[in-house]
Design a protein around this motif. Structure first.
Motif, mmCIF file in Angstrom:
data_model
loop_
_atom_site.group_PDB
_atom_site.id
_atom_site.type_symbol
_atom_site.label_atom_id
_atom_site.label_comp_id
_atom_site.label_asym_id
_atom_site.label_seq_id
_atom_site.Cartn_x
_atom_site.Cartn_y
_atom_site.Cartn_z
ATOM 1 N N GLY A 100 0.808 -1.216 0.000
ATOM 2 C CA GLY A 100 0.000 0.000 0.000
ATOM 3 C C GLY A 100 0.845 1.271 0.000
ATOM 4 O O GLY A 100 0.661 2.145 -0.864
ATOM 5 N N ARG A 156 1.185 4.089 -3.127
ATOM 6 C CA ARG A 156 0.978 5.537 -3.013
ATOM 7 C C ARG A 156 2.244 6.300 -3.386
ATOM 8 O O ARG A 156 2.174 7.370 -3.996
ATOM 9 N N LYS A 198 -14.275 2.677 4.287
ATOM 10 C CA LYS A 198 -13.194 3.560 4.726
ATOM 11 C C LYS A 198 -13.768 4.872 5.258
ATOM 12 O O LYS A 198 -14.731 5.412 4.715
ATOM 13 N N THR A 199 -13.146 5.394 6.334
ATOM 14 C CA THR A 199 -13.558 6.670 6.901
ATOM 15 C C THR A 199 -12.639 7.781 6.389
ATOM 16 O O THR A 199 -11.637 7.527 5.714
ATOM 17 N N ASP A 203 -10.492 9.549 7.869
ATOM 18 C CA ASP A 203 -9.115 9.531 8.387
ATOM 19 C C ASP A 203 -8.381 8.242 8.025
ATOM 20 O O ASP A 203 -7.373 7.891 8.645
ATOM 21 N N ASN A 204 -8.886 7.527 7.019
ATOM 22 C CA ASN A 204 -8.272 6.291 6.517
ATOM 23 C C ASN A 204 -8.341 5.132 7.505
ATOM 24 O O ASN A 204 -7.531 4.204 7.437
ATOM 25 N N SER A 205 -9.290 5.213 8.429
ATOM 26 C CA SER A 205 -9.604 4.060 9.269
ATOM 27 C C SER A 205 -10.675 3.240 8.563
ATOM 28 O O SER A 205 -11.133 3.578 7.468
ATOM 29 N N LYS A 239 -15.066 2.676 14.567
ATOM 30 C CA LYS A 239 -13.841 2.769 13.794
ATOM 31 C C LYS A 239 -12.830 1.718 14.219
ATOM 32 O O LYS A 239 -12.697 1.400 15.396
ATOM 33 N N HIS A 295 -6.330 1.602 10.672
ATOM 34 C CA HIS A 295 -5.358 0.990 9.770
ATOM 35 C C HIS A 295 -3.993 1.354 10.337
ATOM 36 O O HIS A 295 -3.668 2.544 10.459
ATOM 37 N N ARG A 300 -2.085 3.697 7.706
ATOM 38 C CA ARG A 300 -2.736 4.860 7.100
ATOM 39 C C ARG A 300 -3.440 5.771 8.096
ATOM 40 O O ARG A 300 -3.619 6.962 7.817
ATOM 41 N N THR A 301 -3.880 5.255 9.245
ATOM 42 C CA THR A 301 -4.535 6.108 10.231
ATOM 43 C C THR A 301 -3.475 6.916 10.971
ATOM 44 O O THR A 301 -2.670 6.359 11.719
ATOM 45 N N ARG A 336 -0.480 6.968 15.353
ATOM 46 C CA ARG A 336 0.264 6.012 14.544
ATOM 47 C C ARG A 336 1.625 5.688 15.153
ATOM 48 O O ARG A 336 2.149 4.587 14.990
#
Length: 234
Positions: free
Chosen positions: A52, A56, A121-122, A124-126, A167, A170, A173-174, A178
């Motif tokens: 992933g 990106r 997906k939310t 905030d990438n959760s 939620k 991830h 990504r979150t 992190r």
């Protein structure tokens, strides 16, 4: 061919190796070699965590648009996160008789519906709802061996949580927390690989670490929903 396009194509081909690892895991599962099966699933899990960020970085949607990396990832995730772990529950002695049937039907049906949900997906990438990480749950079941009376309700609850607005982070990504979540996820991966390597014959401290890191990853997203984000928080 431009180097950036070569890199983007290489990312797609890296993602595709997950299908090979899924097949290798399934072949071991058919032989009831759960140790080898989970080791291949851990390898697939690592690939899924790496491809992933690479996708990106090299903007694969622009530089290699002829392959749909998201679709490829979803297909492989369903095999490695859902289908093969569900089979392991059924093929082992953890859930005998009707409990095994109930588990695989609940897991496979609810998961395919969830994976097709465009709202998963939310912002905030959760993930919105439990993201179908049955590979993680089943590995912990193998390590701790709870009774069917405990395991089956947990499976039903997790399946129901797929369709609740709770939620789940991830790890990569979150962004919020992190700096804690990513190291916890890395520790979980190492512990799970060790657990599979040892054929789930574990010292109490390793088993406790696997359970605690799993609880953190399972609950941290819900905790974030309960704690308002401060202006200075990351």
């Amino acid at each position: 061919m431009k180097p950036v396009r070569q890199a983007a194509l290489a990312v797609h081909f890296l993602t595709a190796t997950g299908a090979v690892f899924a097949m290798l895991a399934l072949l071991e599962a058919v032989q009831q070699d759960w140790r080898a099966m989970f080791l291949w699933l851990v390898v697939a899990f690592v690939v899924d965590g790496v491809d992933g960020p690479l996708a990106r970085k090299y903007v694969v949607k622009t530089n290699a648009p002829e392959f749909d990396g998201v679709l490829m990832d979803l297909i492989i995730d369903y095999l490695t996160y859902v289908f093969i772990p569900a089979y392991a529950l059924f093929g082992s002695d953890l859930l005998p008789g009707w409990t095994g049937w109930a588990a695989i039907l609940v897991i496979t049906y609810t998961s395919v519906v969830y994976f097709a949900d465009t709202r998963m997906k939310t912002a905030d990438n959760s993930f919105s709802g439990f993201p179908g990480c049955w590979n993680m749950a089943v590995l912990v079941f193998f390590a701790t061996e709870p009774s069917p009376a405990v395991m089956l309700p947990i499976i039903v609850i997790l399946a129901a949580l797929m369709f609740v607005s709770v939620k789940f982070v991830h790890p990569v990504r979150t962004a919020r927390w992190r700096s804690v979540t990513l190291p916890v996820a890395l520790v979980w991966t190492l512990l799970s690989a060790y657990a599979a390597w040892r054929n789930f014959i574990l010292p109490d401290i390793i088993e406790a670490g696997l359970v605690l890191t799993s609880i953190y990853l399972l609950c941290v997203g819900g905790v974030q929903q309960l704690i308002p984000r401060s202006r200075k928080s990351g």
